[in-house]
Design a protein around this motif. Structure first.
Motif, PDB file in Angstrom:
ATOM      1  N   SER A  59     -64.840 -12.422 -36.939  1.00  0.00           N
ATOM      2  CA  SER A  59     -65.184 -13.049 -35.660  1.00  0.00           C
ATOM      3  C   SER A  59     -63.987 -13.713 -34.991  1.00  0.00           C
ATOM      4  O   SER A  59     -64.140 -14.333 -33.935  1.00  0.00           O
ATOM      5  CB  SER A  59     -66.285 -14.097 -35.871  1.00  0.00           C
ATOM      6  OG  SER A  59     -65.848 -15.118 -36.749  1.00  0.00           O
ATOM      7  N   SER A  60     -62.793 -13.597 -35.604  1.00  0.00           N
ATOM      8  CA  SER A  60     -61.557 -14.158 -35.040  1.00  0.00           C
ATOM      9  C   SER A  60     -61.697 -15.643 -34.755  1.00  0.00           C
ATOM     10  O   SER A  60     -61.472 -16.111 -33.629  1.00  0.00           O
ATOM     11  CB  SER A  60     -61.157 -13.396 -33.760  1.00  0.00           C
ATOM     12  OG  SER A  60     -60.905 -12.044 -34.038  1.00  0.00           O
ATOM     13  N   ARG A  61     -62.048 -16.391 -35.774  1.00  0.00           N
ATOM     14  CA  ARG A  61     -62.171 -17.840 -35.642  1.00  0.00           C
ATOM     15  C   ARG A  61     -61.472 -18.503 -36.823  1.00  0.00           C
ATOM     16  O   ARG A  61     -61.383 -17.939 -37.921  1.00  0.00           O
ATOM     17  CB  ARG A  61     -63.632 -18.286 -35.581  1.00  0.00           C
ATOM     18  CG  ARG A  61     -64.388 -17.751 -34.381  1.00  0.00           C
ATOM     19  CD  ARG A  61     -65.770 -18.381 -34.301  1.00  0.00           C
ATOM     20  NE  ARG A  61     -65.693 -19.809 -34.032  1.00  0.00           N
ATOM     21  CZ  ARG A  61     -65.623 -20.334 -32.813  1.00  0.00           C
ATOM     22  NH1 ARG A  61     -65.585 -19.553 -31.762  1.00  0.00           N
ATOM     23  NH2 ARG A  61     -65.572 -21.630 -32.649  1.00  0.00           N
ATOM     24  N   HIS A  63     -61.146 -22.312 -38.913  1.00  0.00           N
ATOM     25  CA  HIS A  63     -61.542 -23.695 -39.113  1.00  0.00           C
ATOM     26  C   HIS A  63     -60.783 -24.260 -40.298  1.00  0.00           C
ATOM     27  O   HIS A  63     -60.547 -23.566 -41.288  1.00  0.00           O
ATOM     28  CB  HIS A  63     -63.058 -23.846 -39.295  1.00  0.00           C
ATOM     29  CG  HIS A  63     -63.578 -23.253 -40.561  1.00  0.00           C
ATOM     30  ND1 HIS A  63     -64.116 -21.977 -40.632  1.00  0.00           N
ATOM     31  CD2 HIS A  63     -63.655 -23.750 -41.830  1.00  0.00           C
ATOM     32  CE1 HIS A  63     -64.493 -21.723 -41.861  1.00  0.00           C
ATOM     33  NE2 HIS A  63     -64.229 -22.771 -42.619  1.00  0.00           N
ATOM     34  N   ASP A 362     -56.170 -21.306 -28.425  1.00  0.00           N
ATOM     35  CA  ASP A 362     -57.566 -21.309 -27.991  1.00  0.00           C
ATOM     36  C   ASP A 362     -58.278 -22.443 -28.712  1.00  0.00           C
ATOM     37  O   ASP A 362     -58.371 -22.446 -29.940  1.00  0.00           O
ATOM     38  CB  ASP A 362     -58.215 -19.965 -28.319  1.00  0.00           C
ATOM     39  CG  ASP A 362     -59.601 -19.817 -27.712  1.00  0.00           C
ATOM     40  OD1 ASP A 362     -60.428 -20.746 -27.870  1.00  0.00           O
ATOM     41  OD2 ASP A 362     -59.877 -18.775 -27.107  1.00  0.00           O
ATOM     42  N   SER A 364     -61.372 -23.236 -28.963  1.00  0.00           N
ATOM     43  CA  SER A 364     -62.628 -22.926 -29.644  1.00  0.00           C
ATOM     44  C   SER A 364     -62.403 -22.122 -30.921  1.00  0.00           C
ATOM     45  O   SER A 364     -63.032 -22.379 -31.948  1.00  0.00           O
ATOM     46  CB  SER A 364     -63.562 -22.145 -28.709  1.00  0.00           C
ATOM     47  OG  SER A 364     -62.948 -20.935 -28.301  1.00  0.00           O
ATOM     48  N   SER A 365     -61.497 -21.151 -30.898  1.00  0.00           N
ATOM     49  CA  SER A 365     -61.265 -20.312 -32.079  1.00  0.00           C
ATOM     50  C   SER A 365     -60.172 -20.850 -32.980  1.00  0.00           C
ATOM     51  O   SER A 365     -60.136 -20.544 -34.173  1.00  0.00           O
ATOM     52  CB  SER A 365     -60.907 -18.886 -31.639  1.00  0.00           C
ATOM     53  OG  SER A 365     -59.643 -18.859 -31.007  1.00  0.00           O
TER      54      SER A 365
END
Length: 451
Positions: A59-61, A63, A362, A364-365
């Protein structure tokens, strides 16, 4: 009573407004140590200083876990089911992390705690620092390597064989999935394949008793008459089957990861080689950096290769079959970040550093989406244009540059009439006037432009 209730709600609201919690870490993706894939290969864990970042490749994220180790993390290990993550820092302290909840479950400490780690067993035998450790797929054996190698089996009376013949310190040592072969790689560029064979239990027990000079026929003659050998099992022993010099140069301390029958090796030249074992067939090779590759890993299916380069703070995931990048990230690793700015909508974070680069992240990601390298000296200031489609940055190279966030290009450059170092930049609310400060002088240089 009503006034008291209103006051309490107002105080609670203010407390929540000023209560901050760690959200994510941007600007650095890899520092040192090893990287590990989950079993499905969809997530990659990377140590970043004293924190751990997880890259969701599907999902290209990104954390970053909220916990902090006492020092920079040097080693990661993930349980087979992906539920527990073990981190070990440079000081030797470990943290056991619950991956789904992103919380620390236990940590060993000198003082008494409610959830301590318990020492199970201590093994010794090496005369130098241990440079490699790996478990077999069935968790029955693990192998450790230094300037020589030995294996340990969790069975009473088992004598671990010492696998000698290495001319240099080990970079890595791994069993194949069937546990019939063992691969070792040394710093002098050699790769060895060790084959398994079953040794008579009598010989193993004799060695355990210190009778190393008994002849083989004597061991076999006494095997049936010795009570302590009755019912003993045969023991795994390894002998060298093949070896090969690696043409790409000296392995640079990178991990050698085995997935299916593939071995990926990173080298000090910044290149890596993918070999199919045990035939030493080179499947793929590529130069991914101008510095040495610090760590490598293969996902469970053998399709994706992950590499970390500590010198540049790079983290790369490469799909070797299609020869495409799944992930390619690099932060401001070797330099300080001098300037930060949020876009008007808060979706983009711009960061400029002493490496003369401006990176856009980015929010968000957590991924870096573009890097601008037009400046020739450290970046000192950043400011977004109010409409959010451009930003301006100042630099010690004497220029202030405007960048387009639609086409990702430097569309305008401002300079002072005489050469000077620029330290700050600001854009007025109309987006038509750019103000920069010059060196340590309290003078302003104005340049009009349609930013």
């Amino acid at each position: 009573m009503e006034a008291t209730g209103v006051r309490r709600r107002r105080q609670a609201s203010q407390a929540m407004r000023h209560s901050y919690a760690f959200s994510n870490l941007c600007g650095n993706v890899y520092r040192q140590g090893n990287v590990v894939f989950t079993r499905d290969g969809g997530t990659l864990f990377s140590p970043v200083g004293n924190r751990v970042s997880a890259f969701d490749l599907t999902s290209s994220r990104l954390h970053t876990y909220p916990f902090e180790a006492r020092a920079s993390i040097a080693r990661l290990a993930l349980s087979p089911d992906g539920g527990l993550l073990l981190t070990v820092d440079e000081g030797g302290y470990a943290l056991l992390v619950h991956v789904p909840k992103r919380t620390v479950r236990a940590t060993p400490a000198i003082e008494r705690t409610f959830t301590p780690f318990n020492l199970h067993r201590t093994h010794s035998g090496h005369m130098d620092d241990i440079t490699a450790v790996s478990w077999s797929a069935d968790s029955a054996y693990f192998v450790t390597g230094s300037k020589d190698l030995f294996t340990v089996h969790r069975r009473t009376g088992y004598v671990p064989p010492t696998l000698g013949g290495h001319r240099s310190a080990l970079v890595g040592a791994w069993f194949d999935r069937s546990r019939q072969l063992l691969y070792t790689v040394t710093r002098d560029g050699a790769m060895l394949v060790w084959a398994r064979y079953e040794q008579e239990a009598a010989a193993v027990a004799a060695v355990a008793r210190g009778k190393r000079k008994l002849a083989a026929d004597e061991l076999l003659a006494t095997a049936g008459a010795t009570d302590e050998l009755a019912g003993a099992e045969s023991a795994l022993t390894m002998e060298r089957r093949a070896s090969r010099a690696l043409a790409a140069g000296a392995p640079s301390g990178a991990d050698v990861a085995v997935g299916s029958e593939l071995v990926a090796i990173g080298f000090s030249s910044g290149a890596f080689t993918l070999c199919e074992m045990p035939g030493f067939v080179q499947v793929h090779s590529l130069s991914i950096s101008d510095e040495h590759v610090t760590t490598s890993a293969i996902n469970g299916s053998g399709e994706w290769l992950a590499f970390g380069c500590a010198a540049h703070g790079q983290l790369i995931v490469w799909e070797w079959a299609s020869e495409t990048y799944v992930l390619k990230q690099q932060g401001h690793f070797a330099s300080e970040v001098n300037a930060l700015a949020f876009s008007a909508a808060g979706a983009v974070i711009a960061a400029g550093g002493n490496d003369a680069r401006v990176k856009l992240w980015d929010a968000s990601s957590g991924f870096c989406v573009v890097t601008f390298t037009e400046h020739a000296a450290p970046v000192t200031g950043l400011a977004f244009v109010p409409h959010g489609r451009a930003f301006v940055c100042s630099s010690l190279d004497g220029t202030a540059r405007a960048f387009d966030l639609v086409r990702y290009r430097n569309f305008q450059t401002f300079a002072t009439p005489t050469p000077a170092q620029l330290t700050c930049v600001a854009v007025d609310t109309s987006g038509e006037v750019v103000v920069v400060t010059v060196g340590n002088l309290d003078t302003l240089s104005r340049a009009a432009g349609d930013a």
